[in-house]
Design a protein around this motif. Structure first.
Motif, mmCIF file in Angstrom:
data_model
loop_
_atom_site.group_PDB
_atom_site.id
_atom_site.type_symbol
_atom_site.label_atom_id
_atom_site.label_comp_id
_atom_site.label_asym_id
_atom_site.label_seq_id
_atom_site.Cartn_x
_atom_site.Cartn_y
_atom_site.Cartn_z
ATOM 1 N N ASN A 174 20.860 1.595 -20.580
ATOM 2 C CA ASN A 174 20.371 0.682 -21.611
ATOM 3 C C ASN A 174 19.713 -0.523 -20.939
ATOM 4 O OD1 ASN A 174 21.491 2.268 -23.695
ATOM 5 N ND2 ASN A 174 23.501 1.431 -23.198
ATOM 6 N N PHE A 175 18.399 -0.515 -20.846
ATOM 7 C CA PHE A 175 17.656 -1.581 -20.177
ATOM 8 C C PHE A 175 16.998 -2.525 -21.172
ATOM 9 C CE2 PHE A 175 17.207 1.862 -16.935
ATOM 10 C CZ PHE A 175 18.008 1.277 -15.985
ATOM 11 N N GLY A 176 17.495 -2.706 -22.279
ATOM 12 C CA GLY A 176 16.785 -3.503 -23.257
ATOM 13 C C GLY A 176 17.749 -4.321 -24.089
ATOM 14 N N PRO A 177 17.352 -4.745 -25.232
ATOM 15 C CA PRO A 177 16.041 -4.443 -25.825
ATOM 16 C C PRO A 177 14.953 -5.367 -25.293
ATOM 17 C CG PRO A 177 17.325 -5.739 -27.352
ATOM 18 C CD PRO A 177 18.207 -5.500 -26.141
ATOM 19 N N TYR A 178 13.751 -4.830 -25.183
ATOM 20 C CA TYR A 178 12.579 -5.611 -24.807
ATOM 21 C C TYR A 178 11.551 -5.487 -25.917
ATOM 22 C CZ TYR A 178 14.553 -5.753 -20.135
ATOM 23 O OH TYR A 178 15.377 -5.974 -19.072
ATOM 24 N N MET A 179 10.822 -6.530 -26.126
ATOM 25 C CA MET A 179 9.759 -6.541 -27.130
ATOM 26 C C MET A 179 8.430 -6.266 -26.430
ATOM 27 S SD MET A 179 11.606 -7.160 -29.735
ATOM 28 C CE MET A 179 10.511 -7.531 -31.067
ATOM 29 N N ASP A 180 7.411 -5.880 -27.179
ATOM 30 C CA ASP A 180 6.082 -5.680 -26.600
ATOM 31 C C ASP A 180 5.672 -6.908 -25.807
ATOM 32 O OD1 ASP A 180 5.831 -3.169 -27.626
ATOM 33 O OD2 ASP A 180 4.570 -3.748 -29.316
ATOM 34 N N ASN A 181 5.079 -6.702 -24.656
ATOM 35 C CA ASN A 181 4.555 -7.737 -23.765
ATOM 36 C C ASN A 181 5.634 -8.574 -23.077
ATOM 37 O OD1 ASN A 181 1.859 -6.991 -24.226
ATOM 38 N ND2 ASN A 181 1.913 -8.120 -26.161
ATOM 39 N N ASP A 182 6.931 -8.251 -23.256
ATOM 40 C CA ASP A 182 7.972 -8.925 -22.477
ATOM 41 C C ASP A 182 7.819 -8.537 -21.008
ATOM 42 O OD1 ASP A 182 9.118 -10.112 -24.653
ATOM 43 O OD2 ASP A 182 10.907 -8.833 -24.714
ATOM 44 N N THR A 183 8.044 -9.474 -20.124
ATOM 45 C CA THR A 183 8.058 -9.172 -18.698
ATOM 46 C C THR A 183 9.459 -8.703 -18.338
ATOM 47 O OG1 THR A 183 6.380 -10.831 -18.242
ATOM 48 C CG2 THR A 183 7.751 -10.135 -16.390
ATOM 49 N N ILE A 184 9.521 -7.587 -17.606
ATOM 50 C CA ILE A 184 10.830 -7.082 -17.216
ATOM 51 C C ILE A 184 10.927 -7.004 -15.687
ATOM 52 C CG2 ILE A 184 11.082 -5.737 -19.319
ATOM 53 C CD1 ILE A 184 10.677 -3.233 -17.564
ATOM 54 N N ALA A 185 12.122 -7.159 -15.203
ATOM 55 C CA ALA A 185 12.459 -6.948 -13.796
ATOM 56 C C ALA A 185 13.916 -6.508 -13.788
ATOM 57 C CB ALA A 185 12.258 -8.203 -12.974
ATOM 58 N N VAL A 186 14.139 -5.218 -13.685
ATOM 59 C CA VAL A 186 15.483 -4.658 -13.769
ATOM 60 C C VAL A 186 15.868 -4.076 -12.415
ATOM 61 C CG1 VAL A 186 16.924 -2.928 -14.900
ATOM 62 C CG2 VAL A 186 15.149 -4.108 -16.210
ATOM 63 N N ASP A 187 16.979 -4.556 -11.859
ATOM 64 C CA ASP A 187 17.486 -3.993 -10.612
ATOM 65 C C ASP A 187 18.161 -2.648 -10.881
ATOM 66 O OD1 ASP A 187 16.773 -6.037 -8.786
ATOM 67 O OD2 ASP A 187 18.429 -7.265 -9.535
ATOM 68 N N ILE A 188 17.829 -1.670 -10.067
ATOM 69 C CA ILE A 188 18.475 -0.363 -10.142
ATOM 70 C C ILE A 188 19.584 -0.372 -9.084
ATOM 71 C CG2 ILE A 188 18.170 2.127 -9.948
ATOM 72 C CD1 ILE A 188 16.619 0.842 -12.266
ATOM 73 N N PRO A 189 20.839 -0.201 -9.479
ATOM 74 C CA PRO A 189 21.962 -0.353 -8.549
ATOM 75 C C PRO A 189 22.149 0.854 -7.621
ATOM 76 C CG PRO A 189 22.755 0.181 -10.728
ATOM 77 C CD PRO A 189 21.271 0.051 -10.839
ATOM 78 N N VAL A 190 21.503 0.799 -6.465
ATOM 79 C CA VAL A 190 21.614 1.859 -5.475
ATOM 80 C C VAL A 190 21.879 1.223 -4.112
ATOM 81 C CG1 VAL A 190 19.136 1.943 -5.032
ATOM 82 C CG2 VAL A 190 20.507 3.987 -4.644
ATOM 83 N N GLY A 222 10.515 -1.091 -4.721
ATOM 84 C CA GLY A 222 11.795 -1.025 -4.006
ATOM 85 C C GLY A 222 12.850 -0.406 -4.876
ATOM 86 N N THR A 223 13.800 -1.202 -5.330
ATOM 87 C CA THR A 223 14.862 -0.709 -6.230
ATOM 88 C C THR A 223 14.827 -1.477 -7.551
ATOM 89 O OG1 THR A 223 16.475 -2.247 -5.266
ATOM 90 C CG2 THR A 223 16.389 -0.018 -4.336
ATOM 91 N N GLN A 224 13.620 -1.807 -8.013
ATOM 92 C CA GLN A 224 13.463 -2.569 -9.260
ATOM 93 C C GLN A 224 12.402 -1.935 -10.135
ATOM 94 O OE1 GLN A 224 12.145 -6.672 -8.927
ATOM 95 N NE2 GLN A 224 14.198 -7.367 -9.427
ATOM 96 N N LEU A 225 12.686 -1.918 -11.441
ATOM 97 C CA LEU A 225 11.661 -1.590 -12.444
ATOM 98 C C LEU A 225 10.995 -2.904 -12.850
ATOM 99 C CD1 LEU A 225 13.520 0.860 -14.873
ATOM 100 C CD2 LEU A 225 11.762 1.432 -13.199
ATOM 101 N N VAL A 226 9.682 -2.955 -12.740
ATOM 102 C CA VAL A 226 8.969 -4.178 -13.097
ATOM 103 C C VAL A 226 7.772 -3.863 -13.980
ATOM 104 C CG1 VAL A 226 9.658 -5.467 -11.025
ATOM 105 C CG2 VAL A 226 7.570 -4.114 -10.987
#
Length: 135
Positions: free
Chosen positions: A88-104, A129-133
C-alpha cells in the motif's frame, strides 16, 4: 568464479599429462562440508550460507608420482533480501510527487538496485536505486 548462496556448482577440473597418463585429483586442504571432489576431478556442491572467498587447493597426480597443486578461489555472495514489503503506497492524488523507499538489504552490504521483472510501472514513475520516484 563468483556464485550466490544456494547455487549448485559442477566444475570439471582438467589437468594434462605430458605423457598422456591418467590424472587423478584430491584436495590438499579440507573442503567445506558442502563441497565434494571426485578422483576424476568433478568439484560439486550446493553453496552454503557462508559468504566471502573460499580458498581451495587441489592436487592433480598420476600413478607414476607426478603431481602439481593448483589454488582456486570461489567467491560466494549472499543475494539481497526484502526487509518487509507493504503493497500500500498511497493514497496519492494526480500530480503528487512521490518518493517511496523499497525496503531491501544485502547480508554483505553490497549496493542493491531493484528492477521490475513482471508488468510495468506507469510512465511517470521510475526506480532509482531502491526508491520509486515520480508523480
Amino acid at each position: 568464479g563468483t556464485y550466490e548462496v544456494g547455487d549448485v556448482i559442477n566444475i570439471q577440473l582438467e589437468a594434462y599429462s605430458e605423457y598422456d597418463r591418467e590424472i587423478f585429483y584430491k584436495p590438499t586442504v579440507s573442503l567445506p562440508a558442502w563441497l565434494t571432489l571426485t578422483e576424476s576431478g568433478l568439484l560439486s556442491g550446493t553453496l552454503a550460507s557462508n559468504t566471502g572467498i573460499q580458498n581451495i587447493v587441489i592436487k592433480s597426480y598420476d600413478l607414476f608420482g607426478g603431481s602439481t597443486d593448483k589454488e582456486f578461489q570461489l567467491t560466494i555472495d549472499s543475494p539481497p533480501y526484502w526487509i518487509s514489503i507493504n503493497n500500500n503506497f498511497g493514497p496519492y492524488m494526480d500530480n503528487d510527487t512521490i518518493a517511496v523507499d523499497i525496503p531491501v538489504a544485502d547480508y554483505d552490504n553490497d549496493i542493491v538496485d531493484i528492477s521490475v521483472i513482471a508488468g510495468s510501472l506507469p510512465e511517470t514513475i521510475s526506480i532509482v536505486g531502491t526508491q520509486l520516484v515520480g508523480n
